[in-house]
Design a protein around this motif. Sequence first.
Motif, PDB file in Angstrom:
ATOM      1  N   SER A 166     -16.698  -5.411   2.090  1.00 20.25           N
ATOM      2  CA  SER A 166     -16.089  -6.150   3.195  1.00 20.25           C
ATOM      3  C   SER A 166     -15.002  -5.364   3.920  1.00 20.25           C
ATOM      4  N   CYS A 167     -14.451  -4.368   3.284  1.00 20.15           N
ATOM      5  CA  CYS A 167     -13.453  -3.508   3.938  1.00 20.15           C
ATOM      6  C   CYS A 167     -14.186  -2.489   4.803  1.00 20.15           C
ATOM      7  N   GLN A 168     -13.965  -2.561   6.108  1.00 21.46           N
ATOM      8  CA  GLN A 168     -14.741  -1.743   7.040  1.00 21.46           C
ATOM      9  C   GLN A 168     -14.192  -0.323   7.189  1.00 21.46           C
ATOM     10  N   MET A 169     -13.993   0.332   6.059  1.00 25.35           N
ATOM     11  CA  MET A 169     -13.607   1.740   6.033  1.00 25.35           C
ATOM     12  C   MET A 169     -14.876   2.539   5.761  1.00 25.35           C
ATOM     13  N   LYS A 170     -15.189   3.464   6.662  1.00 31.43           N
ATOM     14  CA  LYS A 170     -16.416   4.240   6.538  1.00 31.43           C
ATOM     15  C   LYS A 170     -16.092   5.694   6.203  1.00 31.43           C
ATOM     16  N   ILE A 171     -16.809   6.242   5.247  1.00 29.52           N
ATOM     17  CA  ILE A 171     -16.654   7.649   4.890  1.00 29.52           C
ATOM     18  C   ILE A 171     -18.054   8.244   4.767  1.00 29.52           C
ATOM     19  N   ASP A 172     -18.313   9.271   5.563  1.00 29.31           N
ATOM     20  CA  ASP A 172     -19.653   9.843   5.575  1.00 29.31           C
ATOM     21  C   ASP A 172     -19.588  11.291   6.070  1.00 29.31           C
ATOM     22  N   ASN A 173     -20.263  12.177   5.360  1.00 32.54           N
ATOM     23  CA  ASN A 173     -20.387  13.561   5.780  1.00 32.54           C
ATOM     24  C   ASN A 173     -19.019  14.201   6.068  1.00 32.54           C
ATOM     25  N   ARG A 174     -18.067  13.957   5.167  1.00 33.69           N
ATOM     26  CA  ARG A 174     -16.716  14.532   5.258  1.00 33.69           C
ATOM     27  C   ARG A 174     -15.955  14.100   6.498  1.00 33.69           C
ATOM     28  N   LYS A 175     -16.252  12.898   6.959  1.00 34.41           N
ATOM     29  CA  LYS A 175     -15.537  12.266   8.066  1.00 34.41           C
ATOM     30  C   LYS A 175     -15.211  10.833   7.672  1.00 34.41           C
ATOM     31  N   ALA A 176     -14.237  10.239   8.349  1.00 26.35           N
ATOM     32  CA  ALA A 176     -13.852   8.864   8.033  1.00 26.35           C
ATOM     33  C   ALA A 176     -13.607   8.076   9.317  1.00 26.35           C
ATOM     34  N   GLU A 177     -14.046   6.815   9.296  1.00 23.56           N
ATOM     35  CA  GLU A 177     -13.748   5.888  10.392  1.00 23.56           C
ATOM     36  C   GLU A 177     -12.953   4.727   9.820  1.00 23.56           C
ATOM     37  N   PRO A 178     -11.716   4.517  10.265  1.00 19.28           N
ATOM     38  CA  PRO A 178     -10.907   3.432   9.718  1.00 19.28           C
ATOM     39  C   PRO A 178     -11.243   2.090  10.359  1.00 19.28           C
ATOM     40  N   PRO A 179     -10.911   0.998   9.688  1.00 18.67           N
ATOM     41  CA  PRO A 179     -11.101  -0.325  10.296  1.00 18.67           C
ATOM     42  C   PRO A 179     -10.273  -0.468  11.571  1.00 18.67           C
ATOM     43  N   ILE A 180     -10.692  -1.358  12.437  1.00 16.81           N
ATOM     44  CA  ILE A 180     -10.014  -1.558  13.729  1.00 16.81           C
ATOM     45  C   ILE A 180      -8.526  -1.817  13.544  1.00 16.81           C
ATOM     46  N   ALA A 181      -8.174  -2.648  12.565  1.00 14.90           N
ATOM     47  CA  ALA A 181      -6.772  -3.043  12.377  1.00 14.90           C
ATOM     48  C   ALA A 181      -5.849  -1.878  12.054  1.00 14.90           C
ATOM     49  N   ALA A 182      -6.405  -0.764  11.556  1.00 14.25           N
ATOM     50  CA  ALA A 182      -5.577   0.383  11.156  1.00 14.25           C
ATOM     51  C   ALA A 182      -5.495   1.467  12.229  1.00 14.25           C
ATOM     52  N   ARG A 183      -6.336   1.401  13.237  1.00 12.63           N
ATOM     53  CA  ARG A 183      -6.475   2.537  14.151  1.00 12.63           C
ATOM     54  C   ARG A 183      -5.220   2.837  14.956  1.00 12.63           C
ATOM     55  N   GLY A 184      -4.541   1.808  15.439  1.00 17.42           N
ATOM     56  CA  GLY A 184      -3.338   2.048  16.223  1.00 17.42           C
ATOM     57  C   GLY A 184      -2.254   2.728  15.400  1.00 17.42           C
ATOM     58  N   ARG A 185      -2.021   2.242  14.184  1.00 19.36           N
ATOM     59  CA  ARG A 185      -1.002   2.832  13.313  1.00 19.36           C
ATOM     60  C   ARG A 185      -1.353   4.281  12.954  1.00 19.36           C
ATOM     61  N   LYS A 215      -3.717   3.627  22.876  1.00 19.37           N
ATOM     62  CA  LYS A 215      -3.769   2.721  24.031  1.00 19.37           C
ATOM     63  C   LYS A 215      -4.566   1.456  23.726  1.00 19.37           C
ATOM     64  N   GLN A 216      -5.644   1.594  22.972  1.00 19.99           N
ATOM     65  CA  GLN A 216      -6.533   0.457  22.706  1.00 19.99           C
ATOM     66  C   GLN A 216      -5.945  -0.537  21.707  1.00 19.99           C
ATOM     67  N   PHE A 217      -5.127  -0.037  20.777  1.00 20.69           N
ATOM     68  CA  PHE A 217      -4.630  -0.877  19.689  1.00 20.69           C
ATOM     69  C   PHE A 217      -3.098  -0.836  19.656  1.00 20.69           C
ATOM     70  N   PRO A 218      -2.458  -1.781  20.359  1.00 19.67           N
ATOM     71  CA  PRO A 218      -0.996  -1.766  20.507  1.00 19.67           C
ATOM     72  C   PRO A 218      -0.258  -2.013  19.193  1.00 19.67           C
ATOM     73  N   VAL A 219       1.034  -1.720  19.221  1.00 20.16           N
ATOM     74  CA  VAL A 219       1.879  -1.945  18.045  1.00 20.16           C
ATOM     75  C   VAL A 219       1.981  -3.434  17.723  1.00 20.16           C
ATOM     76  N   SER A 220       2.221  -3.696  16.461  1.00 24.10           N
ATOM     77  CA  SER A 220       2.494  -5.052  15.998  1.00 24.10           C
ATOM     78  C   SER A 220       3.983  -5.163  15.668  1.00 24.10           C
ATOM     79  N   LYS A 221       4.453  -6.378  15.450  1.00 28.04           N
ATOM     80  CA  LYS A 221       5.847  -6.560  15.041  1.00 28.04           C
ATOM     81  C   LYS A 221       6.118  -5.824  13.741  1.00 28.04           C
ATOM     82  N   TRP A 222       5.132  -5.852  12.819  1.00 27.71           N
ATOM     83  CA  TRP A 222       5.348  -5.186  11.546  1.00 27.71           C
ATOM     84  C   TRP A 222       5.476  -3.677  11.720  1.00 27.71           C
ATOM     85  N   GLU A 223       4.668  -3.077  12.570  1.00 29.18           N
ATOM     86  CA  GLU A 223       4.760  -1.638  12.777  1.00 29.18           C
ATOM     87  C   GLU A 223       6.136  -1.248  13.313  1.00 29.18           C
TER      88      GLU A 223
END
Length: 254
Positions: A166-185, A215-223
């Motif tokens: 369920s955690c949308q963290m992808k790792i393949d062929n020595r590359k990684a794609e993080p979940p949407i919620a983590a991309r801005g940080r 630009k696509q994923f703005p800061v949150s109050k927590w960040e």
Amino acid sequence: MRLTYLSTILLPFLLTTQTAANGNEPNTTNQSFNKAKKSLESSIYNNHRETIYCGAEFTEKKKVIPPPGFETAKYIKRSKKVEWEHVVPAENFGRSFKEWRDGHSSCVDSKGKSFKGLRCAKKVNTEYRYMQADMYNLYPAIGAVNALRSNYNFTMLPSSPSSFGSCQMKIDNRKAEPPIAARGRIARTYLYMDSTYPRYALSKQQKQLMTAWDKQFPVSKWECTRAKRIAAIQKNSNLVVQSRCQNLSEKIIY
């Protein structure tokens, strides 16, 4: 004696002078990775215990409470503990140090065998230790995710499935794609390191990606809160995050 003086007294000044033109000043307060982790645990994430990639909760004793549906086929034991992840991998800036690449006359173990890499850079080079301990680049992650992400660069992997259920963290062929919620940080962390430390520079492709995510994923109050707390301890500001936080209309509570 002169080398010791230069390392402990002049280096913080030289690092600050080098980066003044870019706006961001580097970490020159703490060169201990272990101390940085303890500060993060006790003073930064003390009331916001959530991992960056999977949004998993973790306890004061670093025990992970995985989100429903989280899976991993590797590093099972490490999946139960939180670890502190260098979002910009230590190797990515460590390779710029001669001690990492080639070793040093001081990097010899008790059996007389020479060593290099992280261990040597950490032992010999003060500048490396400051970079390694920079809290703006350290985030809590499920141990198994940290281990499998390794030092891989981030990219988009549209055809790859999630590596952790369920955690949308992808790792393949020595590359990684993080979940949407983590991309801005992640993006603002890369941009901070790129603009703060002359030894580290994003590739053109990586800079384009991080600029787009910023630009696509703005800061949150927590960040914004996190950056404020780190600045109070580490004594340098993350101007990348700070400038984005000025655009928030909501009041930030610390």
